[in-house]
Design an enzyme around this catalytic site. Structure first.
Site, PDB file in Angstrom:
ATOM      1  N   TYR A 179      61.417 -16.129  64.184  1.00 34.57           N
ATOM      2  CA  TYR A 179      60.753 -16.106  62.872  1.00 34.57           C
ATOM      3  C   TYR A 179      60.609 -17.526  62.328  1.00 34.57           C
ATOM      4  CZ  TYR A 179      59.835 -14.821  57.999  1.00 34.57           C
ATOM      5  OH  TYR A 179      59.269 -14.700  56.752  1.00 34.57           O
TER       6      TYR A 179
ATOM      7  N   SER B  51      57.408 -19.478  55.093  1.00 28.54           N
ATOM      8  CA  SER B  51      58.784 -19.210  54.657  1.00 28.54           C
ATOM      9  C   SER B  51      59.580 -20.508  54.617  1.00 28.54           C
ATOM     10  CB  SER B  51      59.439 -18.270  55.676  1.00 28.54           C
ATOM     11  OG  SER B  51      60.842 -18.270  55.526  1.00 28.54           O
TER      12      SER B  51
HETATM   13  P1  NDP Z   1      56.497  -6.461  54.082  1.00 24.81           P
HETATM   14  O1  NDP Z   1      57.224  -5.999  55.273  1.00 24.81           O
HETATM   15  O2  NDP Z   1      56.787  -5.863  52.763  1.00 24.81           O
HETATM   16  O3  NDP Z   1      54.900  -6.332  54.333  1.00 24.81           O
HETATM   17  C1  NDP Z   1      54.337  -6.826  55.520  1.00 24.81           C
HETATM   18  C2  NDP Z   1      52.866  -6.485  55.556  1.00 24.81           C
HETATM   19  O4  NDP Z   1      52.321  -7.026  56.766  1.00 24.81           O
HETATM   20  C3  NDP Z   1      52.601  -4.992  55.586  1.00 24.81           C
HETATM   21  O5  NDP Z   1      51.416  -4.715  54.872  1.00 24.81           O
HETATM   22  C4  NDP Z   1      52.390  -4.710  57.070  1.00 24.81           C
HETATM   23  O6  NDP Z   1      51.583  -3.568  57.289  1.00 24.81           O
HETATM   24  C5  NDP Z   1      51.649  -5.986  57.472  1.00 24.81           C
HETATM   25  N1  NDP Z   1      51.669  -6.248  58.889  1.00 24.81           N
HETATM   26  C6  NDP Z   1      52.727  -6.396  59.706  1.00 24.81           C
HETATM   27  N2  NDP Z   1      52.326  -6.612  60.960  1.00 24.81           N
HETATM   28  C7  NDP Z   1      50.971  -6.599  60.941  1.00 24.81           C
HETATM   29  C8  NDP Z   1      49.970  -6.750  61.923  1.00 24.81           C
HETATM   30  N3  NDP Z   1      50.276  -6.975  63.206  1.00 24.81           N
HETATM   31  N4  NDP Z   1      48.672  -6.665  61.547  1.00 24.81           N
HETATM   32  C9  NDP Z   1      48.335  -6.440  60.255  1.00 24.81           C
HETATM   33  N5  NDP Z   1      49.246  -6.288  59.278  1.00 24.81           N
HETATM   34  C10 NDP Z   1      50.553  -6.356  59.624  1.00 24.81           C
HETATM   35  O7  NDP Z   1      56.715  -8.033  54.038  1.00 24.81           O
HETATM   36  P2  NDP Z   1      56.585  -9.125  52.859  1.00 24.81           P
HETATM   37  O8  NDP Z   1      55.603  -8.703  51.853  1.00 24.81           O
HETATM   38  O9  NDP Z   1      57.947  -9.480  52.453  1.00 24.81           O
HETATM   39  O10 NDP Z   1      56.033 -10.337  53.720  1.00 24.81           O
HETATM   40  C11 NDP Z   1      54.710 -10.840  53.611  1.00 24.81           C
HETATM   41  C12 NDP Z   1      54.694 -12.255  54.182  1.00 24.81           C
HETATM   42  O11 NDP Z   1      55.603 -13.060  53.443  1.00 24.81           O
HETATM   43  C13 NDP Z   1      55.125 -12.345  55.641  1.00 24.81           C
HETATM   44  O12 NDP Z   1      54.331 -13.281  56.325  1.00 24.81           O
HETATM   45  C14 NDP Z   1      56.549 -12.834  55.537  1.00 24.81           C
HETATM   46  O13 NDP Z   1      56.956 -13.520  56.692  1.00 24.81           O
HETATM   47  C15 NDP Z   1      56.451 -13.746  54.330  1.00 24.81           C
HETATM   48  N6  NDP Z   1      57.743 -14.017  53.721  1.00 24.81           N
HETATM   49  C16 NDP Z   1      58.468 -13.022  53.138  1.00 24.81           C
HETATM   50  C17 NDP Z   1      59.710 -13.311  52.602  1.00 24.81           C
HETATM   51  C18 NDP Z   1      60.574 -12.279  51.952  1.00 24.81           C
HETATM   52  O14 NDP Z   1      61.722 -12.606  51.593  1.00 24.81           O
HETATM   53  N7  NDP Z   1      60.119 -11.042  51.744  1.00 24.81           N
HETATM   54  C19 NDP Z   1      60.272 -14.663  52.651  1.00 24.81           C
HETATM   55  C20 NDP Z   1      59.429 -15.612  53.287  1.00 24.81           C
HETATM   56  C21 NDP Z   1      58.201 -15.298  53.791  1.00 24.81           C
HETATM   57  P3  NDP Z   1      51.825  -2.568  58.546  1.00 24.81           P
HETATM   58  O15 NDP Z   1      53.248  -2.217  58.545  1.00 24.81           O
HETATM   59  O16 NDP Z   1      50.902  -1.450  58.309  1.00 24.81           O
HETATM   60  O17 NDP Z   1      51.436  -3.310  59.770  1.00 24.81           O
END
Ligand code: NDP
Length: 244
Positions: free
Chosen positions: A154, A141
């Site tokens: 974060y 990020s």
């Molecule tokens: P979402 O919340 O839409 O999706 C997150 C995903 O991660 C889900 O599939 C969730 O599945 C999974 N997840 C969370 N915890 C775990 C765990 N312990 N083990 C396995 N899977 C897990 O988030 P985004 O798509 O927005 O984010 C994806 C990545 O991008 C992250 O690393 C985030 O930090 C990064 N990011 C996002 C930004 C944004 O603005 N959206 C900006 C900067 C970075 P489940 O709930 O089933 O665990």
């Protein structure tokens, strides 16, 4: 020709889901991971099989837990000898003042966002070294670069991912394994759904591109990094609409 293999962590929605579709469209066998939203992950599996006639497998587990990651990789290595690409995408956010944050919340953010990258890389790397090829892509990020108020844990976790990326790239470059990170800006996923319409408009006005990024744009950059020349390694690439 045998298809290539990719593991996308956190593939049930958002950026991970878009990356899973992008790699499936490109002919990869996709290992799909998430922790709790198994129904959504199975929807992604059905989408890959029915829309792209692609092949994929569900490997559920908490990537912040080394035992779960060990079982996930046992399943992966029963199905293929080596991952060609590892996309460390799973992550969570935590919004609030640092002084109000409890130990468990701190640990959960660091485990899910940073330790997970260590656990998955540790398991993915040995066969990649034997084969002298592999690509590791970490979804980071812009807050890992600049720091965000009320998102200290974060920001710290993503700064850790950036440091891990640069150091691991040096360690693995002699083995022809490339490690890069994508420093995402504000992307239109569930992670940002808690903002009101007014807050969203204010935020959009701060972004030079005038809008949130899409999960598909990040997925495309992940795809491009997975197919970039081997000399591209150790980079944290900003994809933030010009925000930083
Ligand atoms: P979402 O919340 O839409 O999706 C997150 C995903 O991660 C889900 O599939 C969730 O599945 C999974 N997840 C969370 N915890 C775990 C765990 N312990 N083990 C396995 N899977 C897990 O988030 P985004 O798509 O927005 O984010 C994806 C990545 O991008 C992250 O690393 C985030 O930090 C990064 N990011 C996002 C930004 C944004 O603005 N959206 C900006 C900067 C970075 P489940 O709930 O089933 O665990």
């Amino acid at each position: 020709m045998e298809s290539k293999n990719v593991l996308v962590t956190g593939a049930s929605r958002g950026i991970g889901r878009a990356a899973a579709f992008r790699f499936a469209k490109g002919g990869y066998h996709v290992f799909l991971n998430c922790c709790t939203s198994v129904d959504e992950l199975n929807e992604v599996r059905r989408g890959i099989e029915e829309v792209y006639q692609g092949s994929c497998e569900v490997v559920c587990g908490d990537v912040g837990n080394p035992k779960d990651v060990a079982s996930m990789f046992e399943q992966i290595y029963r199905s293929c000898g080596c991952l060609d690409v590892l996309v460390n995408n799973a992550g969570i956010s935590h919004i609030g003042l640092l002084m109000d944050m409890g130990d468990d919340d701190w640990r959960k953010v660091i485990d899910t966002n940073l330790s997970s990258v260590f656990y998955c890389c540790r398991k993915a790397i040995p066969p990649m070294i034997s084969r002298q090829s592999g690509k590791i892509i970490n979804i980071s990020s812009m807050w890992g670069t600049s720091g965000a108020s009320c998102e200290v844990a974060y920001s710290a976790s993503k700064a850790g991912v950036n440091g891990l990326t640069k150091a691991l790239a040096k360690e693995l470059a002699p083995s022809n394994i490339q490690v890069n990170a994508i420093a995402c800006g504000v992307i239109d996923t569930k992670m940002n759904m808690q903002l009101s319409e007014e807050e969203r408009k204010t935020l959009e006005n701060e972004i030079p591109a005038g809008r949130y990024g899409t999960a598909e744009e990040i997925a495309q950059v992940a795809w491009d990094l997975a197919h970039a020349p081997g000399y591209l390694t150790g980079q944290v690439i900003g994809v933030d609409g010009g925000y930083l």
